[in-house]
Write an enzyme that holds these catalytic residues in place. Structure first.
Site, PDB file in Angstrom:
ATOM      1  N   GLU A 249      10.426  16.218  14.776  1.00 60.23           N
ATOM      2  CA  GLU A 249      10.735  16.186  13.350  1.00 60.23           C
ATOM      3  C   GLU A 249       9.843  17.211  12.645  1.00 60.23           C
ATOM      4  OE1 GLU A 249       9.333  12.702  11.221  1.00 60.23           O
ATOM      5  OE2 GLU A 249      11.313  12.477  10.322  1.00 60.23           O
TER       6      GLU A 249
ATOM      7  N   LYS B 119       0.852  -1.197   0.000  1.00 61.29           N
ATOM      8  CA  LYS B 119       0.000   0.000   0.000  1.00 61.29           C
ATOM      9  C   LYS B 119       0.881   1.237   0.000  1.00 61.29           C
ATOM     10  CE  LYS B 119      -1.871   2.710   3.018  1.00 61.29           C
ATOM     11  NZ  LYS B 119      -1.816   3.966   2.237  1.00 61.29           N
TER      12      LYS B 119
ATOM     13  N   CYS C  77      13.530  11.311   6.100  1.00 58.57           N
ATOM     14  CA  CYS C  77      13.760  10.754   7.445  1.00 58.57           C
ATOM     15  C   CYS C  77      15.182  11.076   7.891  1.00 58.57           C
ATOM     16  CB  CYS C  77      13.511   9.259   7.447  1.00 58.57           C
ATOM     17  SG  CYS C  77      14.472   8.386   6.215  1.00 58.57           S
TER      18      CYS C  77
ATOM     19  N   GLU D 156      10.564   1.624   9.896  1.00 56.59           N
ATOM     20  CA  GLU D 156      11.514   2.701   9.556  1.00 56.59           C
ATOM     21  C   GLU D 156      10.779   4.011   9.804  1.00 56.59           C
ATOM     22  OE1 GLU D 156      14.601   2.207   8.689  1.00 56.59           O
ATOM     23  OE2 GLU D 156      14.442   0.046   8.471  1.00 56.59           O
TER      24      GLU D 156
HETATM   25  P1  NAD Z   1       2.529   8.408   7.690  1.00 56.06           P
HETATM   26  O1  NAD Z   1       2.900   7.630   8.897  1.00 56.06           O
HETATM   27  O2  NAD Z   1       1.478   9.432   7.800  1.00 56.06           O
HETATM   28  O3  NAD Z   1       2.043   7.417   6.513  1.00 56.06           O
HETATM   29  C1  NAD Z   1       2.859   6.361   6.040  1.00 56.06           C
HETATM   30  C2  NAD Z   1       1.976   5.277   5.439  1.00 56.06           C
HETATM   31  O4  NAD Z   1       1.183   4.702   6.474  1.00 56.06           O
HETATM   32  C3  NAD Z   1       1.000   5.781   4.372  1.00 56.06           C
HETATM   33  O5  NAD Z   1       0.886   4.811   3.354  1.00 56.06           O
HETATM   34  C4  NAD Z   1      -0.315   5.874   5.161  1.00 56.06           C
HETATM   35  O6  NAD Z   1      -1.471   5.757   4.349  1.00 56.06           O
HETATM   36  C5  NAD Z   1      -0.181   4.668   6.079  1.00 56.06           C
HETATM   37  N1  NAD Z   1      -1.004   4.710   7.284  1.00 56.06           N
HETATM   38  C6  NAD Z   1      -1.512   5.793   7.918  1.00 56.06           C
HETATM   39  N2  NAD Z   1      -2.238   5.395   9.000  1.00 56.06           N
HETATM   40  C7  NAD Z   1      -2.155   4.037   9.030  1.00 56.06           C
HETATM   41  C8  NAD Z   1      -2.686   3.037   9.910  1.00 56.06           C
HETATM   42  N3  NAD Z   1      -3.446   3.355  10.958  1.00 56.06           N
HETATM   43  N4  NAD Z   1      -2.404   1.729   9.673  1.00 56.06           N
HETATM   44  C9  NAD Z   1      -1.625   1.379   8.618  1.00 56.06           C
HETATM   45  N5  NAD Z   1      -1.117   2.277   7.750  1.00 56.06           N
HETATM   46  C10 NAD Z   1      -1.372   3.596   7.954  1.00 56.06           C
HETATM   47  O7  NAD Z   1       3.902   9.009   7.128  1.00 56.06           O
HETATM   48  P2  NAD Z   1       4.104   9.995   5.910  1.00 56.06           P
HETATM   49  O8  NAD Z   1       3.598  11.340   6.310  1.00 56.06           O
HETATM   50  O9  NAD Z   1       3.612   9.370   4.662  1.00 56.06           O
HETATM   51  O10 NAD Z   1       5.715  10.025   5.809  1.00 56.06           O
HETATM   52  C11 NAD Z   1       6.501  10.849   6.585  1.00 56.06           C
HETATM   53  C12 NAD Z   1       7.117  10.106   7.752  1.00 56.06           C
HETATM   54  O11 NAD Z   1       7.824   8.964   7.273  1.00 56.06           O
HETATM   55  C13 NAD Z   1       8.146  10.929   8.486  1.00 56.06           C
HETATM   56  O12 NAD Z   1       7.966  10.789   9.876  1.00 56.06           O
HETATM   57  C14 NAD Z   1       9.480  10.309   8.060  1.00 56.06           C
HETATM   58  O13 NAD Z   1      10.530  10.484   8.962  1.00 56.06           O
HETATM   59  C15 NAD Z   1       9.104   8.888   7.890  1.00 56.06           C
HETATM   60  N6  NAD Z   1      10.069   8.220   7.009  1.00 56.06           N
HETATM   61  C16 NAD Z   1      10.981   7.358   7.558  1.00 56.06           C
HETATM   62  C17 NAD Z   1      11.949   6.745   6.743  1.00 56.06           C
HETATM   63  C18 NAD Z   1      12.956   5.772   7.319  1.00 56.06           C
HETATM   64  O14 NAD Z   1      13.528   5.023   6.539  1.00 56.06           O
HETATM   65  N7  NAD Z   1      13.204   5.773   8.608  1.00 56.06           N
HETATM   66  C19 NAD Z   1      11.967   7.014   5.376  1.00 56.06           C
HETATM   67  C20 NAD Z   1      11.022   7.901   4.856  1.00 56.06           C
HETATM   68  C21 NAD Z   1      10.068   8.496   5.682  1.00 56.06           C
END
Ligand code: NAD
Length: 508
Positions: free
Chosen positions: A401, A192, A301, A267
């Protein structure tokens, strides 16, 4: 604003029609049963870039059923490593053929510059090729020292059905940090992507078919975290969830997955420091700090959103970073020279600004930027390159962040203070040190609480080198041999090969 380097023109044309992103379930591209779709409006160009099917539990359930059946009948998991590698290598070739198509839509959905989208999508092919090499070389252990009658082998087996949930900031790259490794291990998957950037993941489906991946082995469901992601997390037929995204959602996922005790790899976010000593390549460090905070508009990230600079050089160093900030090319993501594009959504732009406003109210000083930016013809979803001083370690902006182009500056006097400030964080994704003295670099590297430490460089990564975080930045590792192992179970096989086993029951 006048003294910033702004690019408003573009050299790549907008597509004539919106891309139609569909689910991919059991080998078939399809719309939602209820016909629901969502429009993605480009943050930089204001046009509808894509219309994506909006999935429900119906599609998520169908995808999990397909992945379960495909795993259990062995159509992929029981193929040779060579056969799996052949498919993965073909996908890599197809990614390279389709880089321009992928990069254009990735740029328009995310707001990132086209040059970086090309690098992200094209570079992902290397992850697929590296994963293909692991499919052929993976092996377990043998124990030939257990006595004449016993031989034991430790087998590695695919973990099963894997749910892959990805964020919007590097949609194609992060997908490629997970999917080919899971497939190389013999797993089947339900993917997803973020609802904000669904299209490049949907485009991959066509390449998987062309490369010969059997139906049902990789299924893609588009839609929101709830209900699609939450079902992918809780479902009893899923054996593992690998998630990249925010720490808040990562915690939710861990809780939901706990009911079935499935494996979870996370991650998550970071508040990554670079420590700058006076005896280093200061120009190189200033450039790396500028890169570390503005690359992908700070929506990484791995953004180095706080720097910890030695007090003797802090004024001069920050002055140089501010000068470089003015030279970074901000603006139209469809111009090849642009280095920093648009903020992904209006809500996120507001969140970035509210962090800055709160920091100013708490006494921080803006050295450059500090406001959103309107670019003629492109709208107001941009944020000025921002550097803040007068920040104390307890301020929210020094701890949370921001996920935007906002750098905060802290200072230190001794190595001990630098290490203490580095580790004074709930996150532990990455950290860096700039210093000419190797002993200082090693002392810092060994004591920094982070999954990755860079010395005299920043954000260099390789498919071979594991990536992940400690503390609230995640659990498990991605890429490299360690990342690959996350998708494998270990089975011990103990065989008596010589004389018969001594009886336990004493004969009457
Ligand atoms: P997010 O957590 O809002 O969403 C990530 C994914 O999770 C999306 O596909 C979203 O639809 C899904 N999601 C949301 N609620 C969910 C639930 N209840 N159950 C299952 N899935 C759900 O994150 P974002 O805003 O898309 O991305 C930004 C974040 O990602 C930042 O905090 C960033 O640091 C982190 N990030 C981490 C890494 C790493 O490798 N550590 C890499 C890239 C981004």
């Amino acid at each position: 604003m006048k003294d910033l380097h702004i690019i408003s023109g573009q050299t790549v044309a907008l597509p004539k029609t919106a891309y139609q992103a569909r689910h991919f379930i059991n080998g078939v591209a399809q719309d939602s049963v209820d016909g629901r779709k969502s429009d993605r409006i480009s943050p930089s160009h204001g046009v509808v870039v894509s219309q994506a099917a909006l999935g429900s539990e119906v599609e998520a359930e169908a995808a999990i059923t397909a992945a379960r059946a495909a795993f259990d009948d062995g159509r992929w998991s029981r193929l040779s490593g060579k056969a799996r590698a052949t498919v993965l290598n073909k996908v890599a070739d197809l990614i390279e053929v389709n880089v321009e198509k992928l990069a254009l839509i990735e740029t328009l959905e995310s707001g990132k510059p086209i040059s970086q989208a090309r690098g992200e999508c094209g570079g992902a092919a290397d992850l697929w090729r590296y994963a293909a090499s692991l499919a052929r070389t993976s092996h377990g252990d043998s124990h030939n020292t257990l006595g004449a009658d016993i031989l034991a082998v430790v087998l590695k087996e695919p973990i099963g059905v894997v749910s892959i949930i990805t964020p919007w900031n590097f949609p194609f790259w992060i997908l490629s940090q997970k999917l080919p490794f899971a497939l190389a291990a013999g797993c089947t998957c339900v993917v997803k992507p973020s609802e904000v950037t669904p299209s490049t993941t949907a485009m991959l489906a066509e390449m998987l078919v062309e490369a010969g991946l059997p139906a049902g082995v990789c299924n893609i469901v588009l839609g929101y975290g709830s209900p699609v992601g939450s079902l992918m997390t809780a479902h009893a037929d899923v054996d593992m969830v690998t998630f990249t995204g925010s720490t808040a959602v990562g915690k939710l996922i861990t809780k939901r997955a706990g009911d079935t005790l499935k494996k979870v790899a996370l991650e998550l976010g970071g508040k990554n420091p670079q420590v700058i000593f006076p005896n280093c390549d200061l120009e190189g460090a200033a450039d790396a700090v500028t890169f570390g905070i503005y690359f992908n508009v700070g929506q990484c990230c791995n953004s180095s959103s706080r720097i910890i600079v030695h007090e003797d050089i802090a004024d001069a160093f920050v002055t140089r970073v501010v000068e470089l900030s003015r030279q970074v090319a901000f603006g139209n993501p469809l111009h090849p020279d642009t280095q920093v594009g648009a903020i992904v959504t209006p809500e996120h732009a507001t969140k970035i600004d509210s962090y800055v406003r709160a920091a100013v109210a708490a006494g921080a000083k803006v050295c450059i930027g500090g406001h959103s930016l309107t670019i003629p013809g492109l709208g107001d979803q941009f944020y000025q390159p921002t550097v803040m001083r007068g920040v104390t370690p307890d301020m929210v902006i020094a701890r949370e962040e921001v996920f935007g182009p906002v750098l905060v500056v802290l200072t230190f006097g001794t190595l001990e203070e630098a290490i203490q400030l580095t580790n004074d964080a709930t996150y532990g994704l990455s950290a860096g040190i700039w210093c000419d003295d190797i002993s200082t670099c090693l002392e810092f590297s060994r004591r920094a609480q982070a999954g990755t430490v860079w010395t005299n460089t920043w954000m260099d990564g390789f498919p071979e080198v594991a990536f992940g975080g400690v503390k609230q930045s995640g659990q498990g590792r991605e890429i490299g041999a360690y990342g690959f192992d996350e998708f494998l179970e270990v089975k011990s096989l103990v065989m008596r090969v010589g004389s018969t086993r001594a009886p336990w029951v004493k004969k009457a």
